[in-house]
Scaffold this active site. Structure first.
Site, PDB file in Angstrom:
ATOM      1  N   ASP A  51       0.960  -1.304   0.079  1.00 28.95           N
ATOM      2  CA  ASP A  51       0.028   0.153   0.027  1.00 28.95           C
ATOM      3  C   ASP A  51       0.926   1.296  -0.069  1.00 28.95           C
ATOM      4  O   ASP A  51       0.260   2.537  -0.277  1.00 28.95           O
ATOM      5  CB  ASP A  51      -0.989   0.098   1.195  1.00 28.95           C
ATOM      6  N   SER A  52       2.240   1.087  -0.099  1.00 24.92           N
ATOM      7  CA  SER A  52       3.198   2.155  -0.296  1.00 24.92           C
ATOM      8  C   SER A  52       2.839   2.795  -1.540  1.00 24.92           C
ATOM      9  O   SER A  52       3.450   3.879  -1.959  1.00 24.92           O
ATOM     10  CB  SER A  52       4.618   1.718  -0.111  1.00 24.92           C
ATOM     11  N   ASP A  90      -1.069  -6.330  -0.033  1.00 26.66           N
ATOM     12  CA  ASP A  90      -1.482  -5.528   1.611  1.00 26.66           C
ATOM     13  C   ASP A  90      -3.007  -5.453   1.274  1.00 26.66           C
ATOM     14  O   ASP A  90      -3.605  -5.103   0.387  1.00 26.66           O
ATOM     15  CB  ASP A  90      -0.918  -4.068   1.546  1.00 26.66           C
ATOM     16  N   LYS A 118      -0.939  -9.226   3.383  1.00 21.71           N
ATOM     17  CA  LYS A 118      -0.336  -8.859   4.687  1.00 21.71           C
ATOM     18  C   LYS A 118      -1.104  -7.887   5.209  1.00 21.71           C
ATOM     19  O   LYS A 118      -1.759  -7.172   4.694  1.00 21.71           O
ATOM     20  CB  LYS A 118       1.065  -8.122   4.065  1.00 21.71           C
ATOM     21  N   GLU A 187       9.268  -3.742  10.516  1.00 17.86           N
ATOM     22  CA  GLU A 187       9.757  -2.470  10.024  1.00 17.86           C
ATOM     23  C   GLU A 187      10.379  -1.390  10.982  1.00 17.86           C
ATOM     24  O   GLU A 187       9.827  -1.286  12.069  1.00 17.86           O
ATOM     25  CB  GLU A 187       8.630  -1.698   9.107  1.00 17.86           C
TER      26      GLU A 187
HETATM   27  O1  KIV Z   1       3.569  -1.236   1.532  1.00 18.98           O
HETATM   28  C1  KIV Z   1       4.824  -1.366   1.523  1.00 18.98           C
HETATM   29  O2  KIV Z   1       5.536  -1.036   0.577  1.00 18.98           O
HETATM   30  C2  KIV Z   1       5.481  -1.945   2.831  1.00 18.98           C
HETATM   31  C3  KIV Z   1       6.871  -2.302   2.845  1.00 18.98           C
HETATM   32  C4  KIV Z   1       7.439  -0.960   3.302  1.00 18.98           C
HETATM   33  C5  KIV Z   1       7.126  -3.295   3.671  1.00 18.98           C
HETATM   34  O3  KIV Z   1       4.678  -2.478   3.617  1.00 18.98           O
END
Ligand code: KIV
Length: 270
Positions: A51-52, A90, A118, A187
């Site tokens: 979700d980044s 995510d 995740k 993290e």
């Molecule tokens: O959303 C994401 O990219 C993440 C990473 C920073 C582990 O959760």
């Protein structure tokens, strides 16, 4: 083909055996088909549709605005380009707050092509982890700095720096493994804490800003390529020294992780 590119598809069993053999695996975020192919062919073991994407693709200042529709769309894109990597996706902010909602949303990500979902949290996601894994949906539990809770935490800060916080993270990590989590992601925690948890748990632990001792390492793709507007301490730009553009940079990242050269001291917190 480089020795860092296993021919077979990567599964949870592959990651588990990498842990048992004391080796390392490499993960990166991916959001589209083209990069999914490059990363997968360069030997990245796990592609995370993170979700980044809310920050690096959409330009938001947090991951909170990301929707299920965004996640399904990008998971479908990555699935089409992926050649052999494990595909993790995510569950975004507020998409796992009730049992029915969690099951529907996790199923949507699996139908879009994810192999594992995740979710962020500590003890409070133990029941959710049990709910999903009992129904055949593997879970990666994301602990330490959990960006979906940035407003409660008060910023993107290192977590687990004092003894009480660290002890709580250790206990909650164990609880999540006991609840069925297949992978733990840590993290931004001190490297000593990440080592303690990696040694204590049976499941593979993936780290970002968590030092050299976790079983896997993950980075945001845009950070590895040096195109993110901010550069946290744990980031390294692998494009700078690449003689083969983006594929070369990704292969260098994979090699550095597997040969235990990345992260180096300057990338971790004590
Ligand atoms: O959303 C994401 O990219 C993440 C990473 C920073 C582990 O959760």
């Amino acid at each position: 083909m480089s020795s860092h590119k296993p021919a077979k598809n990567v599964t949870l069993t592959t990651l588990q055996s990498i842990k048992q053999q004391g080796e390392k695996f490499a993960c990166l975020t991916a959001y589209d088909a083209c990069f999914a192919t490059i990363l997968s062919e360069a030997g990245v073991d796990v592609l995370l549709v993170g979700d980044s994407l809310g920050m690096v693709l959409q330009g938001h200042d947090s991951t909170l605005p990301v929707t299920m529709a965004d996640m399904v769309y990008h998971t479908e894109c990555v699935k089409r380009g992926n050649k052999r990597s494990l595909l993790m996706a995510d569950l975004p902010f507020m998409s796992y707050s009730s049992e029915t909602q969690t099951l529907e949303n996790a199923a949507a990500l699996m139908r879009a092509g994810a192999h594992i979902v995740k979710l962020e949290g500590g003890a409070w996601i133990a029941n959710t982890t049990k709910l999903l894994t009992e129904r055949g949906i593997p879970v990666c539990a994301h602990m330490g700095l959990t960006p979906q809770s940035v407003n409660r935490i008060g910023g993107f800060h290192v977590q687990g720096r004092n003894t009480d916080q660290a002890q709580l993270i250790i206990e909650e990590a164990q609880l999540l493994q006991d609840s069925g989590a297949n992978i733990l992601l840590l993290e931004c925690v001190p490297c000593e804490l990440a080592k303690t948890i990696t040694d204590k748990l049976d499941i593979p632990v993936i780290g970002i800003g968590a030092g050299p001792d976790t079983t896997g390492q993950i980075m945001v793709l845009h950070d590895v390529l040096g195109v993110s507007p901010i550069t946290p301490k744990f980031v390294k730009n692998f494009l700078l020294d690449s003689e083969n553009g983006i594929p070369g940079a990704i292969e260098a990242y994979v090699r550095a992780v597997k040969e235990k050269r990345f992260p180096a001291k300057e990338h971790w917190f004590n």
